[in-house]
Write a protein that holds these residues in place. Sequence first.
Motif, PDB file in Angstrom:
ATOM      1  N   LEU A 199       0.884  -1.177   0.000  1.00 17.31           N
ATOM      2  CA  LEU A 199       0.000   0.000   0.000  1.00 17.31           C
ATOM      3  C   LEU A 199       0.913   1.215   0.000  1.00 17.31           C
ATOM      4  O   LEU A 199       1.510   1.563   1.024  1.00 17.31           O
ATOM      5  CB  LEU A 199      -0.916  -0.022   1.240  1.00 17.31           C
ATOM      6  N   MET A 254      -2.107  -1.073  -3.852  1.00 19.00           N
ATOM      7  CA  MET A 254      -3.091  -0.122  -3.332  1.00 19.00           C
ATOM      8  C   MET A 254      -2.351   1.202  -3.154  1.00 19.00           C
ATOM      9  O   MET A 254      -1.124   1.206  -2.986  1.00 19.00           O
ATOM     10  CB  MET A 254      -3.613  -0.568  -1.954  1.00 19.00           C
ATOM     11  N   PRO A 277      -7.752  -0.086  -5.321  1.00 19.30           N
ATOM     12  CA  PRO A 277      -8.071   0.231  -3.919  1.00 19.30           C
ATOM     13  C   PRO A 277      -7.333   1.496  -3.463  1.00 19.30           C
ATOM     14  O   PRO A 277      -6.110   1.591  -3.564  1.00 19.30           O
ATOM     15  CB  PRO A 277      -7.612  -1.014  -3.164  1.00 19.30           C
ATOM     16  N   THR A 278      -8.125   2.446  -2.996  1.00 21.43           N
ATOM     17  CA  THR A 278      -7.608   3.782  -2.682  1.00 21.43           C
ATOM     18  C   THR A 278      -7.903   4.108  -1.219  1.00 21.43           C
ATOM     19  O   THR A 278      -9.047   3.964  -0.777  1.00 21.43           O
ATOM     20  CB  THR A 278      -8.283   4.824  -3.601  1.00 21.43           C
TER      21      THR A 278
END
Length: 335
Positions: A199, A254, A277-278
């Motif tokens: 991420l 992400m 995916p944020t």
Amino acid sequence: MSSMPIIPPFPATRLRRLRRTPALRALTTEVTLSASNLIWPVFVTEIAGGEGEIASMPGVERLTLDGAKRAAETAMRLGIPSICVFPHSDPDLKTEGCERAWDPENIGNRAIRAIKEVAPELAVMTDIALDPYNINGHDGLVRDGIILNDETVEALVRMALTQAEAGADILGPSDMMDGRIAALRAAMEANGHKDMAILSYAAKFASGFYGPFRDAVGASGRLVGDKKTYQVNPANREEALRCVARDLAEGADMVMVKPGMPYLDLCREVRDRFEVPTFAYQVSGEYAMIEGAIRQGWLSRDVVMESLIGFRRAGCDGILTYFAPQVAELLAQKG
Ligand SMILES: NCC(=O)CCC(=O)O
């Protein structure tokens, strides 16, 4: 983006009809927040007596390893899927070379193992940046006042490998060096961690809202200069989007926008453009503003939920927030 629907003029359209009762409002709610949208950042200390409340973040505590285990159990009970570990490391052991960053026994790695011991299903997220172990408070290695990019990336890779070995599920590179995602991805592939999620702190701005965090990790007095040569200028939307595109191309799974509330435009744009995916990080200064004003009696506690719904409305899949346990508890009570 869908075009604006044509609505018949008043009185055929009375938008207040659907706001009339709680039931009608519930039926027409567009976005929701659940505990599964939350990542809970926790501070873990290795300093004897270092635990306890952080003055500039009332309600947030630095935890011992045992405290981190209890937090992990709380997260599991409340349905919070992930905890992000931030180390509060011994100031006497900070060095220019930041060697402790890749010590398997540093407090960050010990915390990952401790959490995994009691809550193996919890997704443990790490912080990859040298600042907790750097004598000058920077996220990268410093020589003659310059933050070194490529040498820092090598150090970050070493750091990340020890986090992966400790059992991390999600790597969180927060340093903003160029090329670090590609280097981390290659190192994970080469060292048996093919499924490691990254991420990326992709759009991380040089913000004043991080102030209380630096108190929390004991970096406040240390920072020499500022972080403007590596974090993004708050005025720069296009550059932030390039950072996101670049990190995704290098292998991030992400991405994150950080801070959150002043940058909701970026959240929406990143979600719409990249369709990955944020996440947003509602950072320490945002927490302090809201919690401080509530404690003064200047705002009602309802604004906590409102602030988090704002991230969901802006397209975020999830939010890193210090409010995570408080909000998850509230959601659990509501059923
Ligand atoms: N690398 C992590 C942070 O900088 C956190 C910022 C904050 O909560 O203010």
